[in-house]
Motif scaffolding. Structure first.
Motif, short mmCIF file in Angstrom:
data_model
loop_
_atom_site.label_atom_id
_atom_site.label_comp_id
_atom_site.label_asym_id
_atom_site.label_seq_id
_atom_site.Cartn_x
_atom_site.Cartn_y
_atom_site.Cartn_z
N VAL A 66 1.03 -1.28 -0.06
CA VAL A 66 0.03 -0.03 0.02
C VAL A 66 0.85 1.25 -0.05
CG1 VAL A 66 -1.59 1.37 1.52
CG2 VAL A 66 -2.11 -1.01 1.04
N ALA A 67 1.98 1.21 0.85
CA ALA A 67 3.02 2.29 0.68
C ALA A 67 3.54 2.50 -0.62
CB ALA A 67 3.94 2.16 1.80
N ALA A 68 3.89 1.48 -1.15
CA ALA A 68 4.65 1.65 -2.57
C ALA A 68 3.70 2.12 -3.58
CB ALA A 68 5.08 0.12 -3.08
N ALA A 69 2.32 1.76 -3.59
CA ALA A 69 1.22 2.36 -4.34
C ALA A 69 1.23 3.95 -4.33
CB ALA A 69 -0.30 1.98 -4.10
N SER A 70 1.67 4.42 -3.07
CA SER A 70 1.67 6.02 -2.98
C SER A 70 3.17 6.74 -3.20
CB SER A 70 1.26 6.20 -1.44
OG SER A 70 -0.26 5.89 -1.15
N ALA A 71 3.94 5.77 -3.66
CA ALA A 71 5.28 6.11 -4.12
C ALA A 71 6.07 6.42 -2.80
CB ALA A 71 5.29 7.35 -4.87
N ALA A 72 5.89 5.64 -1.65
CA ALA A 72 6.42 5.56 -0.23
C ALA A 72 7.13 4.17 -0.24
CB ALA A 72 5.53 5.99 0.73
N ARG A 73 8.07 4.51 0.66
CA ARG A 73 8.97 3.20 1.31
C ARG A 73 8.39 2.80 2.59
NH1 ARG A 73 13.86 2.44 3.36
NH2 ARG A 73 14.39 4.69 2.84
N LEU A 74 8.11 1.70 3.00
CA LEU A 74 7.84 1.31 4.26
C LEU A 74 9.32 1.13 4.97
CD1 LEU A 74 5.62 0.69 6.34
CD2 LEU A 74 5.81 -1.78 5.63
N THR A 75 9.46 1.71 6.29
CA THR A 75 10.67 1.63 6.78
C THR A 75 10.60 0.97 8.11
OG1 THR A 75 10.50 3.98 7.67
CG2 THR A 75 11.82 3.61 5.81
N SER A 76 9.23 0.83 8.84
CA SER A 76 9.34 0.39 9.92
C SER A 76 7.63 -0.24 9.92
CB SER A 76 9.33 1.14 11.00
OG SER A 76 9.12 0.51 12.34
N CYS A 77 7.35 -1.58 10.68
CA CYS A 77 6.07 -1.96 10.76
C CYS A 77 6.03 -2.81 11.93
CB CYS A 77 5.48 -2.76 9.38
SG CYS A 77 3.92 -3.55 9.87
N VAL A 78 5.34 -2.31 12.98
CA VAL A 78 5.26 -3.17 14.15
C VAL A 78 3.74 -3.48 14.54
CG1 VAL A 78 5.76 -3.09 16.71
CG2 VAL A 78 7.28 -1.90 15.02
N LEU A 79 3.25 -4.75 14.73
CA LEU A 79 2.17 -5.12 15.14
C LEU A 79 2.12 -5.50 16.68
CD1 LEU A 79 1.14 -7.30 12.13
CD2 LEU A 79 0.09 -5.32 12.65
N VAL A 80 1.05 -4.97 17.31
CA VAL A 80 1.03 -5.30 18.77
C VAL A 80 -0.61 -5.87 18.69
CG1 VAL A 80 1.09 -4.67 21.04
CG2 VAL A 80 2.50 -3.92 19.63
N GLY A 81 -0.76 -7.10 18.63
CA GLY A 81 -2.35 -7.56 18.61
C GLY A 81 -2.68 -7.14 17.38
N VAL A 82 -3.63 -6.25 17.21
CA VAL A 82 -4.09 -5.81 16.01
C VAL A 82 -4.11 -4.42 15.86
CG1 VAL A 82 -6.14 -7.55 15.62
CG2 VAL A 82 -6.55 -5.57 16.80
N THR A 83 -3.18 -3.71 16.57
CA THR A 83 -2.84 -2.17 16.32
C THR A 83 -1.22 -2.42 15.51
OG1 THR A 83 -3.71 -1.92 18.42
CG2 THR A 83 -2.19 -0.37 17.54
N ALA A 84 -1.52 -1.72 14.31
CA ALA A 84 -0.21 -1.76 13.63
C ALA A 84 0.20 0.03 13.72
CB ALA A 84 -0.82 -1.81 12.07
N THR A 85 1.41 0.06 13.76
CA THR A 85 2.33 1.23 13.75
C THR A 85 3.48 1.07 12.83
OG1 THR A 85 2.15 1.48 16.20
CG2 THR A 85 3.84 2.72 15.15
N VAL A 86 3.33 2.00 11.65
CA VAL A 86 4.22 1.95 10.64
C VAL A 86 4.82 3.29 10.37
CG1 VAL A 86 2.65 0.49 9.36
CG2 VAL A 86 2.30 2.90 8.98
#
Length: 108
Positions: A66-86
């Protein structure tokens, strides 16, 4: 002669301000694109983690797509349960704008 020098000076100052403001405006637009990409990526990861979106991909892999579709690069992704921090980065010339977002399903 003095009028010509004054006009040249005013023109030089105006050109300098225009170039500076255009660069500042471009940076502001890039920062907003980064924020939007981070929001969308966090929502995608949280929805995939909660099962709200059926996908064969891992939540962070979906967030990266999804980030790449916005011409962005995902640098971090952390899941705690169903909470996502990117965190994402968007290129702006030789610089980059970054943004961080957190998303989770609505309670209830």
């Amino acid at each position: 002669m003095a009028g010509t020098a004054l006009a040249a000076g005013v023109l030089a100052v105006s050109a300098t301000l225009t170039v500076g403001l255009a660069g500042f405006g471009g940076a502001a637009v890039t920062a907003q694109r980064a924020a939007g990409a981070a929001d969308a990526a966090a929502l995608a990861a949280a929805d995939a983690a909660s099962g709200a979106v059926i996908t064969a991909e891992e939540p962070c892999a979906l967030a990266a797509r999804v980030a790449a579709a916005s011409a962005a690069r995902l640098t971090s992704c952390v899941l705690v349960g169903v909470t996502a921090t990117v965190e994402v980065r968007v290129a702006f010339g030789v610089l980059a704008a970054g943004s961080r977002a957190r998303a989770a399903p609505a309670p209830g």
